[in-house]
Design a protein around this motif. Structure first.
Motif, PDB file in Angstrom:
ATOM      1  N   ASP A 281      19.100  32.124  92.511  1.00 44.59           N
ATOM      2  CA  ASP A 281      20.160  33.102  92.730  1.00 44.59           C
ATOM      3  C   ASP A 281      20.439  33.812  91.410  1.00 44.59           C
ATOM      4  O   ASP A 281      21.115  33.263  90.532  1.00 44.59           O
ATOM      5  N   PRO A 282      19.938  35.019  91.229  1.00 46.97           N
ATOM      6  CA  PRO A 282      20.113  35.689  89.937  1.00 46.97           C
ATOM      7  C   PRO A 282      21.565  35.955  89.581  1.00 46.97           C
ATOM      8  O   PRO A 282      21.926  35.957  88.405  1.00 46.97           O
ATOM      9  N   ARG A 283      22.423  36.146  90.562  1.00 49.88           N
ATOM     10  CA  ARG A 283      23.812  36.480  90.244  1.00 49.88           C
ATOM     11  C   ARG A 283      24.570  35.289  89.661  1.00 49.88           C
ATOM     12  O   ARG A 283      25.519  35.466  88.875  1.00 49.88           O
ATOM     13  N   SER A 284      24.163  34.087  89.999  1.00 53.49           N
ATOM     14  CA  SER A 284      24.862  32.910  89.472  1.00 53.49           C
ATOM     15  C   SER A 284      24.075  32.209  88.369  1.00 53.49           C
ATOM     16  O   SER A 284      24.608  31.334  87.695  1.00 53.49           O
TER      17      SER A 284
ATOM     18  N   ARG B 229      21.491  43.402  83.781  1.00 51.07           N
ATOM     19  CA  ARG B 229      22.959  43.387  83.746  1.00 51.07           C
ATOM     20  C   ARG B 229      23.542  43.642  85.139  1.00 51.07           C
ATOM     21  O   ARG B 229      24.573  43.089  85.505  1.00 51.07           O
ATOM     22  N   GLN B 230      22.858  44.463  85.921  1.00 49.79           N
ATOM     23  CA  GLN B 230      23.342  44.781  87.254  1.00 49.79           C
ATOM     24  C   GLN B 230      23.057  43.652  88.244  1.00 49.79           C
ATOM     25  O   GLN B 230      23.914  43.311  89.066  1.00 49.79           O
ATOM     26  N   ALA B 231      21.857  43.070  88.158  1.00 48.28           N
ATOM     27  CA  ALA B 231      21.456  42.077  89.161  1.00 48.28           C
ATOM     28  C   ALA B 231      21.796  40.650  88.764  1.00 48.28           C
ATOM     29  O   ALA B 231      21.997  39.797  89.631  1.00 48.28           O
ATOM     30  N   ALA B 232      21.827  40.368  87.457  1.00 43.66           N
ATOM     31  CA  ALA B 232      21.998  38.990  86.986  1.00 43.66           C
ATOM     32  C   ALA B 232      22.771  39.001  85.673  1.00 43.66           C
ATOM     33  O   ALA B 232      22.193  38.849  84.600  1.00 43.66           O
ATOM     34  N   PRO B 233      24.087  39.185  85.723  1.00 43.29           N
ATOM     35  CA  PRO B 233      24.873  39.412  84.506  1.00 43.29           C
ATOM     36  C   PRO B 233      24.896  38.255  83.523  1.00 43.29           C
ATOM     37  O   PRO B 233      25.216  38.462  82.348  1.00 43.29           O
ATOM     38  N   ASN B 234      24.544  37.048  83.949  1.00 40.74           N
ATOM     39  CA  ASN B 234      24.599  35.893  83.044  1.00 40.74           C
ATOM     40  C   ASN B 234      23.245  35.501  82.476  1.00 40.74           C
ATOM     41  O   ASN B 234      23.146  34.546  81.709  1.00 40.74           O
TER      42      ASN B 234
END
Length: 311
Positions: free
Chosen positions: A92-95, A121-126
């Motif tokens: 899960d790229p977002r988490s 930065r848009q798809a996976a900010p962390n």
């Protein structure tokens, strides 16, 4: 050595860190150990493998042939163990807070990296990216083999079955002179082209490039007025001199000096330069790295579309 249960896994972790950092101190910082602890681990590794493994040099610790032989299987084993412990079959790229290591030659770093970071930065900010540069394509293979990078973008690096790759984009060549150069008005025919002094971009320090090889096939030679390792400095130099340079179109298009340049099709046929994404076979099925490679591919596809529109 065949007594596997007696091997301390932490020693292999230390070996992998020293191989990546080429420094006991930096390796310790990488895996959260003190310098004395890392020195002790290196001593145990030398005893375990009956080899010096790493020797001092002016640029840091250099691996011995035995260490180079061990780098891939140890790195692969550690990553498999790490993947097995963390594996869920889903990424899960977002988490995710993963960190990917990417090898880049100069041109892809300039034309792809800004767009890639924006997409991340848009798809996976962390998620974070650790970029390592390289010039010679052989260095990219070394970094992939040693596990120093997860993927590399540059000219195609290897035909070995252990290195996988996919084409990302191509760059065609243009020849440039300053806009008020006498040759700008009358055009760059072959005779004029050969008669001018040339700027050669050669990151590896060679004095012989694509143009020289093609001219040699025609029984011709050019005069070199300047050889330069930094490709992005070339347009500004041409804009202020009588030199002619033959460069990848993308370098000229992004140059602040573009308005002061006259751009011509080279009077010789030059094949475009291919840029590929390469990765080690051991990382091929890693779900996170699959996502990362697909994101690189999508960013590069948009760049290739823009190149097609401008040609």
């Amino acid at each position: 050595m065949n007594n596997l249960p007696a091997v301390d896994l932490n020693l292999l972790v230390a070996f992998d860190a020293i191989m990546a950092e080429r420094s006991v101190t930096r390796a310790g910082a990488r895996i959260g150990r003190t310098q004395p602890a890392m020195s002790a681990a290196l001593a145990r590794l030398r005893q375990l493998f009956q080899d010096e493994l790493f020797v001092r040099s002016p640029s840091g610790l250099e691996p011995t042939p035995r260490a180079l032989d061990l780098a891939e299987p140890i790195g692969k084993s550690l990553r498999h163990a790490q993947e097995a412990l963390a594996f869920s079959g889903v990424f899960d790229p977002r988490s995710s807070s993963a960190s990917f290591r990417l090898g880049l030659s100069e041109h892809p770093a300039f034309v792809l990296l800004p767009k890639l970071l924006a997409a991340i930065r848009q798809a996976a900010p962390n998620i974070s990216i650790d970029v390592k540069g390289f010039i010679a394509r052989e260095k990219a293979v070394e970094m992939l083999d040693a596990g120093e990078v997860d993927a590399a973008v540059g000219v195609p690096v290897s035909t070995s079955p252990r290195i996988l790759s996919r084409l990302l984009f191509e760059e065609s060549f243009v020849s440039i002179v300053r806009v008020d150069h006498p040759a700008a008005a009358r055009g760059l025919d072959l005779d004029t082209f050969v008669a001018l002094d040339h700027l050669l971009v050669s990151p590896e320090g060679d004095r012989y490039g694509h143009v020289d090889r093609k001219l040699s096939e025609l029984g011709l030679r050019r005069r070199l007025g300047l050889t330069l390792p930094q490709m992005y400095a070339a347009p500004a130099i041409v804009a202020e001199t009588d030199l002619v340079a033959t460069l990848m179109r993308g370098i000229v298009d992004v140059s602040d000096s573009r308005a002061r340049l006259s751009i011509h099709k080279p009077p010789i046929e030059l094949l475009p330069v291919s840029f590929a994404l390469s990765w080690h076979r051991r990382n091929d099925s890693h779900v996170g790295q699959q996502w990362f490679r697909e994101l690189i591919g999508s960013v590069a596809a948009k760049k290739q579309d823009r190149l097609g529109e401008s040609n």
